[in-house]
Design a protein around this motif. Structure first.
Motif, short mmCIF file in Angstrom:
data_model
loop_
_atom_site.label_atom_id
_atom_site.label_comp_id
_atom_site.label_asym_id
_atom_site.label_seq_id
_atom_site.Cartn_x
_atom_site.Cartn_y
_atom_site.Cartn_z
N LEU A 55 0.58 -1.26 -0.04
CA LEU A 55 -0.12 -0.10 0.05
C LEU A 55 0.89 1.11 0.18
CD1 LEU A 55 -2.50 -1.38 2.40
CD2 LEU A 55 -2.90 -1.33 0.30
N ASN A 56 0.20 2.17 -1.00
CA ASN A 56 1.17 3.75 -0.59
C ASN A 56 -0.17 4.43 0.21
OD1 ASN A 56 3.16 2.58 -1.45
ND2 ASN A 56 2.20 3.45 -4.02
N LEU A 57 0.00 5.00 1.57
CA LEU A 57 0.10 5.81 2.62
C LEU A 57 0.27 7.38 2.08
CD1 LEU A 57 -0.25 3.96 5.70
CD2 LEU A 57 -2.19 3.77 4.15
N PRO A 58 -0.99 8.04 2.29
CA PRO A 58 -0.51 9.85 1.48
C PRO A 58 -0.29 10.29 2.86
CG PRO A 58 -3.19 9.41 1.29
CD PRO A 58 -2.82 7.57 2.03
N LEU A 59 0.58 11.19 2.62
CA LEU A 59 0.81 12.44 3.65
C LEU A 59 0.35 13.72 2.63
CD1 LEU A 59 4.95 11.29 3.93
CD2 LEU A 59 3.02 11.08 5.33
N PRO A 60 -0.72 14.35 3.33
CA PRO A 60 -1.05 15.46 3.13
C PRO A 60 0.23 16.71 3.57
CG PRO A 60 -2.63 14.76 4.64
CD PRO A 60 -1.50 14.06 4.22
N THR A 61 -0.14 17.95 3.19
CA THR A 61 0.98 19.10 2.94
C THR A 61 -0.31 19.97 2.63
OG1 THR A 61 1.98 18.63 1.13
CG2 THR A 61 2.77 17.47 2.45
N PRO A 62 -0.43 21.16 3.92
CA PRO A 62 -0.82 21.91 4.22
C PRO A 62 -0.20 23.16 2.98
CG PRO A 62 -0.59 21.50 6.20
CD PRO A 62 -0.28 21.01 5.22
N GLY A 63 -0.65 23.96 2.02
CA GLY A 63 0.00 25.13 1.06
C GLY A 63 -0.20 26.60 1.70
#
Length: 171
Positions: A55-63
């Motif tokens: 699996l590839n789990l996302p790493l959200p980054t705020p802009g």
């Protein structure tokens, strides 16, 4: 060893380390963390081929939000509550399972590969305007009344998901 030789060696080692570190995996470029699913123990204990999964789990980054802007003729700035961008990825998966031959020994495989894909979002925002106009010099600096304005800036979602279904020899 001379100091110039040591300095040259340090520069070469640093360059090689930077070159090796620059070749990042595509999953890391998208902003995901690869998570393998360990099924080798089950395969060894049962003495059979087990599916392979990752699996590839996302790493959200705020802009950085696009802040309020002054507009001529309005008391409140445009985009009173700015939209917050968020970048990340859709989760990815790689699944492969063995398919035994009907005649003879060996296995083929059926697999699904759904790589992580870029995801860009914008949170909803708010644009307001006061029920007063700016000061009017013709009315001795007093503002006029007007209808108040309120607007919702629509959220946005942009991505291009993809998947690949395959059947092939070997496992």
């Amino acid at each position: 060893m001379k100091s110039t030789t040591r300095g040259t060696l340090a520069v070469i080692v640093t360059g090689v380390a930077a070159a090796v570190g620059a070749t990042a995996t595509p999953a890391a470029a998208v902003g995901t963390v690869p998570v393998p699913v360990p099924l080798e123990g089950v395969s060894n204990s049962l003495n059979t081929e087990m599916p392979k999964a990752g699996l590839n789990l996302p790493l959200p980054t705020p802009g950085a939000p696009d802040g309020p802007r002054y507009v001529t003729g309005r008391l409140l700035p445009d985009r009173t509550l700015p939209q917050l961008p968020l970048h990340g990825a859709l989760p990815g998966a790689g699944l492969s399972t063995p398919v035994p031959h009907l005649l003879g020994d060996g296995f083929d495989h059926v697999g699904v590969d759904a790589p992580a894909s870029h995801l860009r979002t914008l949170a909803p925002g708010l644009s307001l305007d006061a029920p007063l106009t700016p000061p009017d010099p013709d009315r001795f600096g007093l503002p006029d009344l007007k209808l108040p304005r309120a607007g919702v800036l629509a959220p946005a979602l942009q991505t291009v998901p993809a998947a690949d279904l395959g059947l092939g020899p070997g496992f």
